[in-house]
Design an enzyme around this catalytic site. Structure first.
Site, PDB file in Angstrom:
ATOM      1  N   PHE A 123      -4.874  16.970   1.184  1.00 21.48           N
ATOM      2  CA  PHE A 123      -4.282  17.420  -0.087  1.00 21.48           C
ATOM      3  C   PHE A 123      -5.272  17.151  -1.209  1.00 21.48           C
ATOM      4  O   PHE A 123      -5.622  15.992  -1.453  1.00 21.48           O
ATOM      5  CB  PHE A 123      -2.989  16.619  -0.282  1.00 21.48           C
ATOM      6  CG  PHE A 123      -2.204  16.884  -1.540  1.00 21.48           C
ATOM      7  CD1 PHE A 123      -1.303  17.941  -1.603  1.00 21.48           C
ATOM      8  CD2 PHE A 123      -2.315  16.032  -2.636  1.00 21.48           C
ATOM      9  CE1 PHE A 123      -0.529  18.150  -2.747  1.00 21.48           C
ATOM     10  CE2 PHE A 123      -1.547  16.237  -3.782  1.00 21.48           C
ATOM     11  CZ  PHE A 123      -0.652  17.306  -3.832  1.00 21.48           C
ATOM     12  N   PRO A 128     -12.278  13.931 -10.921  1.00 22.68           N
ATOM     13  CA  PRO A 128     -12.806  12.864 -11.796  1.00 22.68           C
ATOM     14  C   PRO A 128     -12.086  12.797 -13.142  1.00 22.68           C
ATOM     15  O   PRO A 128     -11.848  11.718 -13.666  1.00 22.68           O
ATOM     16  CB  PRO A 128     -14.274  13.252 -11.971  1.00 22.68           C
ATOM     17  CG  PRO A 128     -14.614  14.023 -10.729  1.00 22.68           C
ATOM     18  CD  PRO A 128     -13.357  14.759 -10.353  1.00 22.68           C
ATOM     19  N   GLY A 131      -6.667  12.171 -12.808  1.00 24.84           N
ATOM     20  CA  GLY A 131      -6.023  11.222 -11.897  1.00 24.84           C
ATOM     21  C   GLY A 131      -4.533  11.291 -12.136  1.00 24.84           C
ATOM     22  O   GLY A 131      -3.870  12.232 -11.711  1.00 24.84           O
ATOM     23  N   THR A 158      -7.754  11.652   1.001  1.00 28.02           N
ATOM     24  CA  THR A 158      -7.490  10.991   2.276  1.00 28.02           C
ATOM     25  C   THR A 158      -7.566  11.991   3.431  1.00 28.02           C
ATOM     26  O   THR A 158      -6.999  13.079   3.338  1.00 28.02           O
ATOM     27  CB  THR A 158      -6.080  10.352   2.246  1.00 28.02           C
ATOM     28  OG1 THR A 158      -6.023   9.459   1.148  1.00 28.02           O
ATOM     29  CG2 THR A 158      -5.782   9.600   3.542  1.00 28.02           C
ATOM     30  N   GLN A 283       9.026 -27.996   1.543  1.00 25.13           N
ATOM     31  CA  GLN A 283       9.904 -27.145   0.754  1.00 25.13           C
ATOM     32  C   GLN A 283       9.130 -26.066  -0.022  1.00 25.13           C
ATOM     33  O   GLN A 283       9.619 -24.953  -0.206  1.00 25.13           O
ATOM     34  CB  GLN A 283      10.722 -27.998  -0.211  1.00 25.13           C
ATOM     35  CG  GLN A 283      11.985 -27.309  -0.657  1.00 25.13           C
ATOM     36  CD  GLN A 283      12.863 -28.213  -1.486  1.00 25.13           C
ATOM     37  OE1 GLN A 283      12.398 -28.867  -2.403  1.00 25.13           O
ATOM     38  NE2 GLN A 283      14.137 -28.240  -1.151  1.00 25.13           N
ATOM     39  N   GLN A 341      -1.320 -17.186   0.449  1.00 27.08           N
ATOM     40  CA  GLN A 341      -1.181 -18.583  -0.006  1.00 27.08           C
ATOM     41  C   GLN A 341      -0.718 -19.490   1.140  1.00 27.08           C
ATOM     42  O   GLN A 341      -1.206 -20.605   1.295  1.00 27.08           O
ATOM     43  CB  GLN A 341      -0.170 -18.635  -1.166  1.00 27.08           C
ATOM     44  CG  GLN A 341      -0.232 -19.917  -1.973  1.00 27.08           C
ATOM     45  CD  GLN A 341      -1.527 -20.035  -2.752  1.00 27.08           C
ATOM     46  OE1 GLN A 341      -2.253 -19.066  -2.955  1.00 27.08           O
ATOM     47  NE2 GLN A 341      -1.859 -21.255  -3.173  1.00 27.08           N
ATOM     48  N   GLY A 345      -6.774 -21.350   3.231  1.00 32.15           N
ATOM     49  CA  GLY A 345      -8.172 -20.935   3.393  1.00 32.15           C
ATOM     50  C   GLY A 345      -8.317 -19.863   4.451  1.00 32.15           C
ATOM     51  O   GLY A 345      -9.093 -18.908   4.293  1.00 32.15           O
ATOM     52  N   GLU A 368      -0.607   8.291  -4.979  1.00 29.57           N
ATOM     53  CA  GLU A 368       0.593   9.126  -5.061  1.00 29.57           C
ATOM     54  C   GLU A 368       1.495   8.702  -6.235  1.00 29.57           C
ATOM     55  O   GLU A 368       2.705   8.584  -6.111  1.00 29.57           O
ATOM     56  CB  GLU A 368       1.346   9.138  -3.721  1.00 29.57           C
ATOM     57  CG  GLU A 368       0.470   9.720  -2.614  1.00 29.57           C
ATOM     58  CD  GLU A 368       1.226  10.114  -1.363  1.00 29.57           C
ATOM     59  OE1 GLU A 368       2.413  10.447  -1.470  1.00 29.57           O
ATOM     60  OE2 GLU A 368       0.616  10.099  -0.287  1.00 29.57           O
TER      61      GLU A 368
END
Lengths: 385, 256
Positions: A123, A128, A131, A158, A283, A341, A345, A368
């Site tokens: 599609f 440029p 958008g 896409t 907790q 989170q 790490g 979209e």
């Protein structure tokens, strides 16, 4: 509202779940590293019928209800996002213009190939300078004998690199623009003057590519105006209708991905030991899991409700579709943030799926129709007389 | 070739199991699916049909929910099915189920081959197929890992302990219980699922089949086995530790 799910939809969701577990998850990391989905996997996706979810049965698709489609899309979103993205344009943007406005001849010519996945459809609207402001496209189409001559460039398209046919929007009247000056064309791969540019280096969705569509005196037969001559100048309306439907499936993918993030977060919280006990005993972690689950629950109810509304009313769920995309995708962003989170790490490394989902989900708030555009649509509906 | 496949719907083993009153499983938390072993049997039947023609008929004993998985087999390519949906059968043991399956298969008529899974993932009894063969008076082979057919002659590989196979020749009609790994079961495709909605599924009670068998076993109760964790780390240098270990194995564990 009654969300009773037909047995065949439950069965389809189960099939997708097995497919994700047995075929997609195991190669997810490989696809991420190689930025490529192996052809045999695409072939399996074709065999399963994944390219024709939303295409009517008479043209070789499954003709699923909106509820059925969002449930299937939700399930396939629980793995690397590139797999869902690979089927998304055939089910959504790439075929919907044809389904909504195509002539019978055009539907017969293209839809069966798109439904089977033999052809990929894409599609081309964004440019440029256009958008969110889609009416500002600069690509032009000028009639010369039996052909329209297209000139211009589309970006961020896409599946452009694997598509055999593109729905392309071009200006046929500079003055009228959105109000009768934009026309939708079907442009096949190999059309003289049509080429595909290099893939963008994206933040996420590796394995699925977005490229430029380049039109340089591209000659498109007159017969390829979507809907025929009667629809010349009606392209902007087609584009908006197509985007309206796609919102629900993006919301579905966000809900599916968020659920997967919750599932892996729970598993991690139960097994990862810190301070002499599993994280799940803390907790701080419990509260994050509770917030994730609650938000997913709310989002899913909203999604199924809007889908059922659309099934009952037909197409007039503009406001609900925008609300659903806005809420579900923003929700998934928050959930992804909490998942990273919880993984700590590890969640910041490429070996952790949470890291990938975090990047992939960021797009759902942009493409979209950005979250801001959804708010514009919602407000416009609220304030109209 | 006409093939009947006996299919059982079982809980997904990743579900959370909760026992109610020591008698049954709380189904509210459970997702159901095709017994994995039966799935291989369905695939084996479909491959034979593709090669030799004929039809594949699914035969199932189970409650309403079992129809979903009969239709999954339809979606894979099975032609039609019989669903014995009868609480009296449901509460019976393997003998009851085998007796009902026998009568149901008789109503199909002219069946050349009956395939079952080796066992069901839930009760793991692994007897229904054998009982069925006996009731039908047909030759039978368990643990089938490979199957070749030439006319009425069957050559089957039967899996033994330790990965050995024995090769057996027998003739159809016969009952075979299929071991996992004999093939790679196909997915029910999405278009197949849509078509499965329209395939013929005969729902019957035990009485419709003229059968009301009694269980041969009594069900007493079900419970989670209590797991005992007992580990002792023997300290000391290797020679002393080894001596201590042998002593304990002899006197305490009494295994040597």
């Amino acid at each position: 509202m009654d969300f009773s799910v037909p047995q065949e939809i439950t069965m389809m969701v189960e099939t997708i779940r097995n497919f994700v577990k047995k075929d997609l998850d195991p190669i997810s990391q490989q696809v991420e590293e190689e930025d490529h989905i192996p052809e045999e996997i695409v072939e399996k996706m074709r065999g399963l019928g994944l390219f024709g979810l939303s295409i009517p049965e008479e043209y070789g698709g499954l003709g699923l209800s909106m509820l059925g489609e969002v449930m299937v899309q939700e399930e396939i979103a629980k793995t690397n996002g590139c797999f869902r993205s690979r089927i998304s344009t055939n089910n959504g943007l790439g075929s919907q213009g044809l389904i909504l406005s195509g002539t019978e001849e055009q539907k017969k010519r293209y839809l069966p190939k798109i439904a089977s996945g033999e052809w990929t459809a894409c599609f081309g609207l964004t440019e440029p300078e256009a958008g969110s402001d889609a009416a500002n496209i600069q690509t032009t189409a000028v009639l010369k004998g039996d052909h329209w001559i297209l000139n211009g460039t589309k970006i961020f398209i896409t599946n452009a690199d694997c598509a055999q046919v593109a729905t392309v929007f071009a200006l046929t009247d500079r003055q009228k623009r959105a109000k009768g000056g934009i026309t939708a064309f079907l442009v096949e791969k190999g059309t003289p003057g049509f080429s595909v540019g290099k893939p963008e280096k994206k933040m996420g969705l590796r394995g699925n590519h977005t490229n430029e569509l380049i039109f340089d005196d591209c000659t498109v037969p007159k017969a390829n105006v979507i809907g025929g001559d009667a629809m010349i100048g009606q392209g902007f309306r087609i584009a908006m209708q197509v985007l309206d439907k796609g919102r629900m499936t993006i919301a579905a993918s966000a809900v599916g991905a968020a659920q997967k993030l919750l599932d892996i977060s729970i598993e991690h919280a139960k097994t990862r030991v810190q301070f002499g006990a599993p994280l799940a005993k803390l907790q701080a972690i419990q509260f994050m899991l509770a917030d994730m689950a609650t938000q997913i629950y709310a989002a899913r109810q909203m999604l199924y409700h809007a889908a059922c509304l659309r099934d009952q009313r037909g197409t007039s769920v503009i406001m609900e579709a925008s609300m659903t995309k806005l809420f579900c995708t923003e929700m998934a962003g928050r959930v992804a943030d909490m998942a990273v989170q919880i993984f700590g790490g590890m969640g910041y490394t490429k070996d952790c799926p949470a890291e990938r989902f975090y990047r992939d989900l960021r797009l759902t708030r942009i493409y979209e129709g950005t979250s801001e555009i959804q708010r514009v649509v919602i407000a416009r509906e609220l304030l109209k007389d | 070739m006409k093939i009947a496949v006996c299919l059982k719907q079982v809980p997904d083993m990743e579900s959370k199991f909760k026992i109610v009153d020591g008698k049954k499983i709380d189904e509210s938390q459970i997702a159901f699916k095709i017994n994995d072993f039966d799935n291989y049997a369905v695939e084996a039947a479909l491959q034979l049909k593709e090669k030799l023609g004929g039809e594949v008929v699914i035969v199932t004993c189970g409650p309403d929910r079992a129809s979903k998985d009969i239709r999954q087999a339809f979606a894979m390519g099975a032609d039609w099915g019989i669903h014995v949906n009868d609480p009296a059968v449901e509460s019976g043991d393997n003998f009851v189920v085998a007796s009902v399956l026998q009568k149901a298969i008789e109503t199909i008529g002219g069946v050349d081959l009956v395939l079952t899974g080796v066992q069901a993932e839930d009760d793991q009894a692994a007897v229904t197929g054998v009982m069925l063969a006996d009731l039908m008076g047909l030759p039978h082979c368990t643990n089938v890992k490979k199957l070749e057919i030439n006319g009425n002659n069957l050559t089957v590989n039967r899996e033994l302990e330790g990965g050995f196979n024995e090769v057996i020749e027998m003739s159809a009609p016969a009952v075979l219980s299929i071991q996992s790994g004999i093939n790679e079961p196909r997915y029910p495709t999405l278009p197949g699922i849509m078509k499965a909605k329209k395939k013929r599924l005969d729902v019957k009670k035990g009485a419709d089949l003229g059968v009301s068998p009694k269980s041969k076993t009594d069900f007493i109760k079900m419970f989670f086995p209590v797991s005992e964790h007992k580990a002792e780390i023997i300290q000391g240098d290797p020679a002393t530790a080894a001596a201590k270990l042998i002593e304990k194995l002899k006197t305490e564990a009494k295994v040597i």
